[in-house]
Enzyme design. Structure first.
Site, mmCIF file in Angstrom:
data_model
loop_
_atom_site.group_PDB
_atom_site.id
_atom_site.type_symbol
_atom_site.label_atom_id
_atom_site.label_comp_id
_atom_site.label_asym_id
_atom_site.label_seq_id
_atom_site.Cartn_x
_atom_site.Cartn_y
_atom_site.Cartn_z
ATOM 1 N N ASP A 94 -15.423 -3.548 -1.034
ATOM 2 C CA ASP A 94 -14.942 -3.545 0.130
ATOM 3 C C ASP A 94 -16.254 -3.460 1.321
ATOM 4 O OD1 ASP A 94 -12.433 -3.363 -0.506
ATOM 5 O OD2 ASP A 94 -12.687 -0.947 -0.768
ATOM 6 N N ASP A 98 0.790 -1.005 0.004
ATOM 7 C CA ASP A 98 -0.193 0.005 -0.022
ATOM 8 C C ASP A 98 0.968 1.165 0.009
ATOM 9 O OD1 ASP A 98 -2.046 -1.900 0.253
ATOM 10 O OD2 ASP A 98 -2.832 -1.284 2.143
#
Length: 241
Positions: A130, A8
């Protein structure tokens, strides 16, 4: 089953968040290229890269140049998500060493644009879904459009998308283990190739994921557990087969 370590990116650095909250960022590497080198050395087959700056800014700020360098350096298959809002974004990522693009917000915010993407690149798009309390969250998990996650996945399937990364937000970055019944249920209801994301703690999670592979679990993303050294990627590769 594929073991997929994650990188990330925020401000050019490799970080991890808790439950996707920007203010929880912990920096694990000032030079993410070194992480890719390690993945190359141990034989990782697939890498998951998220541009957090792009996700939080809606694409106005991004780390695309660094991501190109990471993807070109990697010997593995590379998938990239975060802040992908247009057909142009998809084209720019796919042009430069990236194999697949993860898209989650665009189908909700700009369905017409996503239709163009699906028509041209359905085999190179991964639905990034998500989930929190049964609903899809978008825009870096900052918005809840109150869309049922199963309905959303079925729509993606009907548009020709055959692979989905499902992040269990309540588990993400918490090192608490995975809710395997949640993922098994999704795989059975959607007939998609499912990639588990969020909550991996240790090698026991990889063993459990392997047991439900037969239901349609294609892979498992490992993030914080790798950076906090609660799991060995080498052992995870052996267990996953």
């Amino acid at each position: 089953m594929i073991v997929i370590p994650a990188i990330d990116i925020m401000d050019g650095k490799a970080v991890r968040l808790k439950k996707g909250k920007k203010d929880t960022a912990v920096v694990y590497s000032e030079n993410p290229l070194e992480i890719v080198d390690y993945f190359n050395d141990i034989g990782i087959d697939r890498i998951h890269i998220v541009d957090l700056d792009a996700a939080f800014s809606g694409g106005r700020k991004n780390n695309r140049e660094l991501i190109r360098k990471l993807a070109s350096r990697a010997k593995a298959f590379v998938e990239v998500g975060g802040g992908v809002r247009s057909l142009l974004d998809v084209e720019e990522l796919l042009c430069c060493y990236v194999n697949k693009v993860v898209v989650g917000t665009m189908p909700v915010k700009n369905p017409g644009e996503f239709e163009k993407v699906a028509e041209r690149f359905s085999d190179r798009i991964i639905a990034g879904v998500d989930v929190e309390n049964g609903f899809v969250k978008i825009s870096g998990w900052e918005e809840n459009p109150h869309i049922d996650y199963i309905a959303f996945l079925l729509k993606m399937r009907d548009m020709g998308i055959n692979e989905a990364i499902i992040t269990d937000i309540k588990k993400d970055g918490m090192l608490e283990g995975i809710d395997f019944e949640f993922y098994k249920d999704i795989a059975l209801k959607t007939d998609l190739e499912i990639i588990i994301s969020g909550g991996v703690k240790d090698i026991a999670d990889i063993k459990k994921a392997k047991k439900i592979e037969k239901y349609g679990i294609k892979g498992i993303i490992i993030g914080k557990a790798f950076y906090e050294k609660t799991i060995s990627l080498e052992e995870a590769l052996e267990v996953a087969g």
